[in-house]
Design a protein around this motif. Structure first.
Motif, PDB file in Angstrom:
ATOM      1  N   HIS A 145       0.829  -1.211   0.000  1.00 47.33           N
ATOM      2  CA  HIS A 145       0.000   0.000   0.000  1.00 47.33           C
ATOM      3  C   HIS A 145       0.860   1.257   0.000  1.00 47.33           C
ATOM      4  O   HIS A 145       0.535   2.253  -0.668  1.00 47.33           O
ATOM      5  CB  HIS A 145      -0.920  -0.023   1.221  1.00 47.33           C
ATOM      6  N   GLN A 146       1.966   1.224   0.731  1.00 45.22           N
ATOM      7  CA  GLN A 146       2.847   2.388   0.823  1.00 45.22           C
ATOM      8  C   GLN A 146       3.830   2.466  -0.347  1.00 45.22           C
ATOM      9  O   GLN A 146       4.235   3.558  -0.751  1.00 45.22           O
ATOM     10  CB  GLN A 146       3.615   2.345   2.144  1.00 45.22           C
ATOM     11  N   HIS A 147       4.206   1.308  -0.875  1.00 48.23           N
ATOM     12  CA  HIS A 147       5.251   1.255  -1.902  1.00 48.23           C
ATOM     13  C   HIS A 147       4.722   1.612  -3.286  1.00 48.23           C
ATOM     14  O   HIS A 147       5.443   2.234  -4.087  1.00 48.23           O
ATOM     15  CB  HIS A 147       5.859  -0.152  -1.930  1.00 48.23           C
ATOM     16  N   VAL A 148       3.487   1.233  -3.593  1.00 44.25           N
ATOM     17  CA  VAL A 148       2.925   1.420  -4.931  1.00 44.25           C
ATOM     18  C   VAL A 148       1.950   2.595  -4.914  1.00 44.25           C
ATOM     19  O   VAL A 148       1.105   2.697  -4.031  1.00 44.25           O
ATOM     20  CB  VAL A 148       2.216   0.141  -5.423  1.00 44.25           C
ATOM     21  N   ARG A 149       2.070   3.453  -5.902  1.00 39.73           N
ATOM     22  CA  ARG A 149       1.162   4.593  -6.050  1.00 39.73           C
ATOM     23  C   ARG A 149       0.057   4.242  -7.043  1.00 39.73           C
ATOM     24  O   ARG A 149       0.337   3.807  -8.153  1.00 39.73           O
ATOM     25  CB  ARG A 149       1.940   5.822  -6.541  1.00 39.73           C
ATOM     26  N   PHE A 150      -1.198   4.430  -6.627  1.00 40.80           N
ATOM     27  CA  PHE A 150      -2.309   4.138  -7.527  1.00 40.80           C
ATOM     28  C   PHE A 150      -2.441   5.261  -8.553  1.00 40.80           C
ATOM     29  O   PHE A 150      -2.488   6.435  -8.206  1.00 40.80           O
ATOM     30  CB  PHE A 150      -3.621   3.997  -6.755  1.00 40.80           C
ATOM     31  N   ASP A 151      -2.507   4.868  -9.830  1.00 40.20           N
ATOM     32  CA  ASP A 151      -2.685   5.841 -10.906  1.00 40.20           C
ATOM     33  C   ASP A 151      -3.445   5.157 -12.033  1.00 40.20           C
ATOM     34  O   ASP A 151      -2.900   4.317 -12.742  1.00 40.20           O
ATOM     35  CB  ASP A 151      -1.338   6.359 -11.405  1.00 40.20           C
ATOM     36  N   TYR A 152      -4.723   5.525 -12.188  1.00 39.53           N
ATOM     37  CA  TYR A 152      -5.577   4.893 -13.197  1.00 39.53           C
ATOM     38  C   TYR A 152      -5.008   5.075 -14.602  1.00 39.53           C
ATOM     39  O   TYR A 152      -5.189   4.209 -15.470  1.00 39.53           O
ATOM     40  CB  TYR A 152      -6.986   5.492 -13.105  1.00 39.53           C
ATOM     41  N   GLU A 153      -4.302   6.178 -14.822  1.00 37.46           N
ATOM     42  CA  GLU A 153      -3.741   6.451 -16.142  1.00 37.46           C
ATOM     43  C   GLU A 153      -2.513   5.588 -16.435  1.00 37.46           C
ATOM     44  O   GLU A 153      -2.036   5.556 -17.571  1.00 37.46           O
ATOM     45  CB  GLU A 153      -3.372   7.933 -16.261  1.00 37.46           C
ATOM     46  N   GLN A 154      -1.982   4.921 -15.421  1.00 37.29           N
ATOM     47  CA  GLN A 154      -0.785   4.100 -15.600  1.00 37.29           C
ATOM     48  C   GLN A 154      -1.113   2.612 -15.708  1.00 37.29           C
ATOM     49  O   GLN A 154      -0.220   1.773 -15.544  1.00 37.29           O
ATOM     50  CB  GLN A 154       0.169   4.322 -14.424  1.00 37.29           C
ATOM     51  N   ALA A 164       5.550  -3.986 -11.015  1.00 37.73           N
ATOM     52  CA  ALA A 164       4.903  -3.061 -10.085  1.00 37.73           C
ATOM     53  C   ALA A 164       5.851  -2.683  -8.944  1.00 37.73           C
ATOM     54  O   ALA A 164       5.877  -1.535  -8.495  1.00 37.73           O
ATOM     55  CB  ALA A 164       3.633  -3.692  -9.528  1.00 37.73           C
ATOM     56  N   TRP A 165       6.631  -3.652  -8.483  1.00 35.90           N
ATOM     57  CA  TRP A 165       7.584  -3.396  -7.400  1.00 35.90           C
ATOM     58  C   TRP A 165       8.667  -2.419  -7.856  1.00 35.90           C
ATOM     59  O   TRP A 165       9.019  -1.481  -7.130  1.00 35.90           O
ATOM     60  CB  TRP A 165       8.204  -4.717  -6.963  1.00 35.90           C
ATOM     61  N   ARG A 166       9.168  -2.606  -9.077  1.00 38.75           N
ATOM     62  CA  ARG A 166      10.230  -1.737  -9.576  1.00 38.75           C
ATOM     63  C   ARG A 166       9.709  -0.358  -9.967  1.00 38.75           C
ATOM     64  O   ARG A 166      10.350   0.659  -9.683  1.00 38.75           O
ATOM     65  CB  ARG A 166      10.901  -2.390 -10.781  1.00 38.75           C
ATOM     66  N   GLU A 167       8.528  -0.314 -10.601  1.00 42.97           N
ATOM     67  CA  GLU A 167       8.000   0.955 -11.110  1.00 42.97           C
ATOM     68  C   GLU A 167       7.264   1.751 -10.034  1.00 42.97           C
ATOM     69  O   GLU A 167       7.073   2.965 -10.179  1.00 42.97           O
ATOM     70  CB  GLU A 167       7.069   0.678 -12.286  1.00 42.97           C
ATOM     71  N   ARG A 168       6.787   1.061  -9.004  1.00 42.77           N
ATOM     72  CA  ARG A 168       6.119   1.702  -7.862  1.00 42.77           C
ATOM     73  C   ARG A 168       4.862   2.454  -8.254  1.00 42.77           C
ATOM     74  O   ARG A 168       4.498   3.466  -7.639  1.00 42.77           O
ATOM     75  CB  ARG A 168       7.090   2.613  -7.109  1.00 42.77           C
ATOM     76  N   VAL A 169       4.179   1.956  -9.264  1.00 45.03           N
ATOM     77  CA  VAL A 169       2.931   2.571  -9.711  1.00 45.03           C
ATOM     78  C   VAL A 169       2.061   1.476 -10.307  1.00 45.03           C
ATOM     79  O   VAL A 169       2.565   0.451 -10.790  1.00 45.03           O
ATOM     80  CB  VAL A 169       3.204   3.694 -10.735  1.00 45.03           C
ATOM     81  N   GLY A 170       0.749   1.687 -10.284  1.00 48.35           N
ATOM     82  CA  GLY A 170      -0.135   0.700 -10.886  1.00 48.35           C
ATOM     83  C   GLY A 170      -1.581   0.929 -10.510  1.00 48.35           C
ATOM     84  O   GLY A 170      -1.946   1.957  -9.928  1.00 48.35           O
ATOM     85  N   VAL A 171      -2.404  -0.051 -10.855  1.00 52.24           N
ATOM     86  CA  VAL A 171      -3.825  -0.040 -10.513  1.00 52.24           C
ATOM     87  C   VAL A 171      -4.087  -1.218  -9.585  1.00 52.24           C
ATOM     88  O   VAL A 171      -3.157  -1.900  -9.149  1.00 52.24           O
ATOM     89  CB  VAL A 171      -4.693  -0.086 -11.783  1.00 52.24           C
ATOM     90  N   CYS A 172      -5.359  -1.469  -9.282  1.00 54.41           N
ATOM     91  CA  CYS A 172      -5.661  -2.451  -8.234  1.00 54.41           C
ATOM     92  C   CYS A 172      -5.086  -3.829  -8.537  1.00 54.41           C
ATOM     93  O   CYS A 172      -4.636  -4.528  -7.625  1.00 54.41           O
ATOM     94  CB  CYS A 172      -7.165  -2.524  -7.998  1.00 54.41           C
ATOM     95  N   ARG A 173      -5.062  -4.239  -9.795  1.00 51.81           N
ATOM     96  CA  ARG A 173      -4.509  -5.554 -10.107  1.00 51.81           C
ATOM     97  C   ARG A 173      -3.019  -5.634  -9.795  1.00 51.81           C
ATOM     98  O   ARG A 173      -2.512  -6.687  -9.412  1.00 51.81           O
ATOM     99  CB  ARG A 173      -4.771  -5.944 -11.568  1.00 51.81           C
ATOM    100  N   ASP A 174      -2.306  -4.517  -9.935  1.00 55.13           N
ATOM    101  CA  ASP A 174      -0.871  -4.498  -9.631  1.00 55.13           C
ATOM    102  C   ASP A 174      -0.632  -4.615  -8.123  1.00 55.13           C
ATOM    103  O   ASP A 174       0.301  -5.308  -7.690  1.00 55.13           O
ATOM    104  CB  ASP A 174      -0.233  -3.226 -10.177  1.00 55.13           C
TER     105      ASP A 174
END
Length: 273
Positions: A145-154, A164-174
């Motif tokens: 929850h802290q490591h990944v930033r939610f971004d619908y556009e990503q 997802a771990w390396r990029e630190r961004v994603g949506v709920c599936r990530d």
């Protein structure tokens, strides 16, 4: 509590093909439907259903010559308890030899869950000193929850848990894929879950309504719901399908070139009668 669910999906195809879809409520929730789901195709086409190896209801649609656009719609009302996801801090982690054989597949690497990667060593370094069981899974959720930033556009259809771990961004599936992988690295069976989750009991979010992804961990002799994206118990989850990861449970899988023209999802709490 009554929850109205449904969707309106339109796909363009350029040749006769086959569509497989997890388009119906999971059998474990079908007894909560107040009436049968109102599933339709436009144009009207024959549909067949079967249960896959995970027990999900899969719909098969043969798209014939001459059809270039297919529209899938569904609507239903589901009776829900209206309470948040259960929290069971006493749920224990099983040793590997104690696990039921059917859970072993949820420990192995899969398409979006690279247990056999650098995440294995990271998981043991990060969570090896945490208390096994519920506390360990919650620690994994807190981290993701802290490591990944939610971004619908990503949103990215081929992003894996490692990505997802390396990029630190994603949506709920990530969020779900990364948490699933970290649980498996720690020898906790974890399965990917997709379904409906509306903004019930929480502040509405500005992004469009979509299907949601979360996961379940096998602790204390049963499966328990966890959600690394929201990281809090939520009200009104309606399961559609379970699998090892998203590759097992696509909402629509078209065998051939296709283009998404419309995608609308509805998950609303209805007023009390």
């Amino acid at each position: 509590m009554r929850i109205r669910i449904g969707y309106d999906i339109e796909l363009a195809v350029n040749a006769p093909t086959l569509l497989l879809g997890a388009l119906h409520v999971h059998p474990s929730r079908q007894h909560d439907l107040l009436a049968a789901e109102n599933f339709r195709t436009n144009p009207p086409l024959r549909t067949d259903q079967y249960h896959d190896s995970f027990g999900n209801v899969i719909t098969r649609i043969a798209i014939p010559e001459g059809v270039r656009v297919i529209r899938l719609t569904n609507s239903a009302v589901v009776l829900d308890r209206g309470v948040p996801d259960p929290v069971v801090p006493s749920a224990c982690q099983h040793t590997l030899d104690e696990l039921p054989p059917e859970t072993y597949q949820f420990l192995l690497p899969s398409r979006y869950s690279e247990v056999d990667s650098e995440l294995l060593g990271f998981a043991w370094n990060q969570f090896g000193n945490s208390a096994p069981g519920w506390a360990r899974v919650q620690a994994i959720c807190d981290y993701v929850h802290q490591h990944v930033r939610f971004d619908y556009e990503q949103a990215c259809a081929n992003r894996t848990s490692l990505g997802a771990w390396r990029e630190r961004v994603g949506v709920c599936r990530d969020f779900a894929h990364l948490a699933v992988t970290l649980c498996r690295c720690m020898n906790i069976p974890a399965r990917y879950t997709t379904g409906y989750l509306g903004d019930i009991g929480v502040e509405p979010v500005p992004s469009p309504m979509d299907f949601s992804a979360w996961f379940e961990a096998y602790l204390g002799g049963r499966w328990h719901t966890f959600d690394a994206r929201h990281n809090q118990p939520r009200i009104g989850r309606i399961v559609i399908a379970y699998g090892r990861d998203a590759s097992d449970v696509p909402i629509t899988m078209v065998f051939g070139e296709n283009q998404l023209h419309r995608f609308e999802v509805v998950t609303d709490e209805l007023p009390e009668e």
